[in-house]
Write an enzyme that holds these catalytic residues in place. Structure first.
Site, PDB file in Angstrom:
ATOM      1  N   ASP A 179      11.134  37.747  43.525  1.00 36.83           N
ATOM      2  CA  ASP A 179      11.484  36.340  43.289  1.00 36.83           C
ATOM      3  C   ASP A 179      10.255  35.523  43.682  1.00 36.83           C
ATOM      4  OD1 ASP A 179      12.342  33.716  43.412  1.00 36.83           O
ATOM      5  OD2 ASP A 179      14.097  34.106  44.670  1.00 36.83           O
ATOM      6  N   TRP A 193      17.540  32.731  50.261  1.00 30.72           N
ATOM      7  CA  TRP A 193      17.471  33.124  48.848  1.00 30.72           C
ATOM      8  C   TRP A 193      17.526  34.635  48.718  1.00 30.72           C
ATOM      9  CZ3 TRP A 193      19.103  29.395  46.237  1.00 30.72           C
ATOM     10  CH2 TRP A 193      18.688  28.083  46.459  1.00 30.72           C
ATOM     11  N   LYS A 220       9.758  24.508  40.819  1.00 30.57           N
ATOM     12  CA  LYS A 220       8.820  24.337  41.924  1.00 30.57           C
ATOM     13  C   LYS A 220       7.372  24.269  41.444  1.00 30.57           C
ATOM     14  CE  LYS A 220      12.500  25.650  44.573  1.00 30.57           C
ATOM     15  NZ  LYS A 220      13.511  26.693  44.600  1.00 30.57           N
TER      16      LYS A 220
HETATM   17  C1  LIG Z   1      14.662  27.359  44.727  1.00 33.03           C
HETATM   18  C2  LIG Z   1      14.721  28.830  44.883  1.00 33.03           C
HETATM   19  C3  LIG Z   1      15.727  29.609  44.295  1.00 33.03           C
HETATM   20  C4  LIG Z   1      16.884  29.006  43.536  1.00 33.03           C
HETATM   21  O1  LIG Z   1      16.508  28.608  42.296  1.00 33.03           O
HETATM   22  P1  LIG Z   1      17.590  28.060  41.237  1.00 33.03           P
HETATM   23  O2  LIG Z   1      16.771  27.936  40.004  1.00 33.03           O
HETATM   24  O3  LIG Z   1      18.106  26.770  41.766  1.00 33.03           O
HETATM   25  O4  LIG Z   1      18.671  29.076  41.116  1.00 33.03           O
HETATM   26  C5  LIG Z   1      15.664  30.979  44.440  1.00 33.03           C
HETATM   27  N1  LIG Z   1      14.670  31.568  45.137  1.00 33.03           N
HETATM   28  C6  LIG Z   1      13.698  30.843  45.732  1.00 33.03           C
HETATM   29  C7  LIG Z   1      12.618  31.556  46.473  1.00 33.03           C
HETATM   30  C8  LIG Z   1      13.690  29.470  45.616  1.00 33.03           C
HETATM   31  O5  LIG Z   1      12.708  28.745  46.198  1.00 33.03           O
END
Ligand SMILES: *Cc1c(COP(=O)(O)O)cnc(C)c1O
Length: 356
Positions: free
Chosen positions: A166, A99, A190
């Site tokens: 993030d 990511w 999540k």
């Molecule tokens: C799941 C995830 C993403 C991607 O998220 P989307 O909403 O599918 O774009 C980005 N960063 C992390 C740390 C993630 O766990």
């Protein structure tokens, strides 16, 4: 029987969230309609959006001068929106996983990216330390929880330049000092809501410094001014997010979630340590995620991989297969997961050890 949901994402939501959202899908409060068929400009939905933003701020103790936004496009669109709005000359990124690497790739479209450190050499199984952050970068970007690998940055860094994080997979898992960040974002699927919405916490005064023209929908300023209602927001995910936030508050807030999360993580890591069949993927205890617990079979028991997976499934476990890039197992034990589900997995690991 409902299964124990260890899925990495979309993932477990509280029963409170699911029940209240399904109720509202059938009949939204006193409106006499489904939440799916009412105007987002109705006073009832505007109240949902207002409450979600207010509760988000309350639970994370967000200081004044920050806005909370609910946007579409997932965390992945934020990989591009962050540099679109903040990148002037150069940005610094910490590469701790796929990511993070995707965020770096988007930033490179805008110019010079200084990747200050990377743990790619060891399949991202640790959090790099002791790197230097360039003072002349516009911002420093980190991924606090590396969902695929099971590593986590569990403290709020002090850095001299704006810090961007993030937090897709660890938001609300521990108290954070928001004042140390310029911007925090993540996909909701999540720890907050079904997929379809991303959250952004942005410090208002870091915006408006770039020269480029920003498309309206990609400009944070648009969404701050219109309170995430510039266009039609994803009403059902936002409603579900509000229900999860209410549930967090009922549980005693983020500090209480953190306490339970540590309890769950310890329960599972202790069993991985104790059980002769398994070992953790992450050597440094300090780097081990309390949200995504990755583990593999010990060298001598590698051939039992598929058998354990099948046994766990037969015991009601769902979603514990590791990511294809890592192998082994991954138990995502997000905020909504009860201790009893982690205990059920631990019991299955014990039972499997006995039988082998
Ligand atoms: C799941 C995830 C993403 C991607 O998220 P989307 O909403 O599918 O774009 C980005 N960063 C992390 C740390 C993630 O766990």
């Amino acid at each position: 029987m409902k299964k124990h949901n260890f899925s990495a994402g979309p993932s477990i939501l509280s029963e409170y969230t699911i029940r209240n959202t399904s109720d509202a899908i059938l009949n939204f409060g006193d409106v006499g309609l489904s939440i799916m068929e009412v105007s987002h400009r109705s006073k009832e939905f505007v109240a949902v959006m207002d409450q979600a933003q207010a509760l988000f701020k309350e639970l994370l103790d967000i200081p004044s001068g920050y806005s909370v936004l609910f946007l579409q496009g997932g965390a992945s669109l934020q990989f591009a929106m962050v540099p679109f709005n903040l990148f002037q000359n150069k940005a610094a990124y910490l590469d701790t996983g796929v990511w993070a690497a995707k965020a770096i790739k988007e930033c490179k479209i805008f110019g010079d990216v200084d990747v200050v450190a990377s743990s790619k050499d060891k399949t991202y199984s640790y959090i790099p330390k002791g790197y230097k952050i360039p003072e002349d970068a516009d911002y420093f970007h980190i991924t606090t929880n590396n969902t695929i690998y099971g590593t986590e940055i569990k403290e709020d860094f002090d850095v001299n330049i704006p810090l961007v994080a993030d937090m897709s997979s660890d938001i609300f898992s521990r108290p954070i000092d928001v004042s140390k960040y310029a911007l925090i974002y993540g996909g909701a699927q999540k720890n907050l809501a079904p997929s379809g919405v991303a959250f952004v916490i942005v410090k208002d005064d870091i915006l408006g410094k770039v020269e480029r023209t920003i498309p309206t929908m990609l400009n944070y300023q648009t969404h701050i001014e219109k309170e995430s209602m510039f266009n039609t927001p994803p009403v059902v995910p936002v409603f579900a997010a509000l229900k999860t936030l209410e549930w967090y508050k009922q549980q005693g807030g983020v500090a209480a979630m953190h306490k339970t999360n540590i309890e769950k993580a310890n329960l599972l890591y202790d069993e991985i340590n104790r059980n002769k069949l398994f070992k953790s993927n992450i050597a440094d205890v300090e780097d081990r995620s309390i949200m995504n617990v990755t583990f593999v079979m010990e060298e001598n028991y590698k051939e039992l991989d598929a058998a354990f997976l099948a046994f766990a499934v037969s015991q009601g476990m769902s979603g514990i297969k590791g990511h294809r890039s890592v192998g082994g197992f991954r138990a995502s034990i997000y905020n909504a997961m009860p201790v009893s589900s982690v205990q059920a997995l631990v019991d299955a690991m014990k039972e499997f050890e006995k039988n082998n």
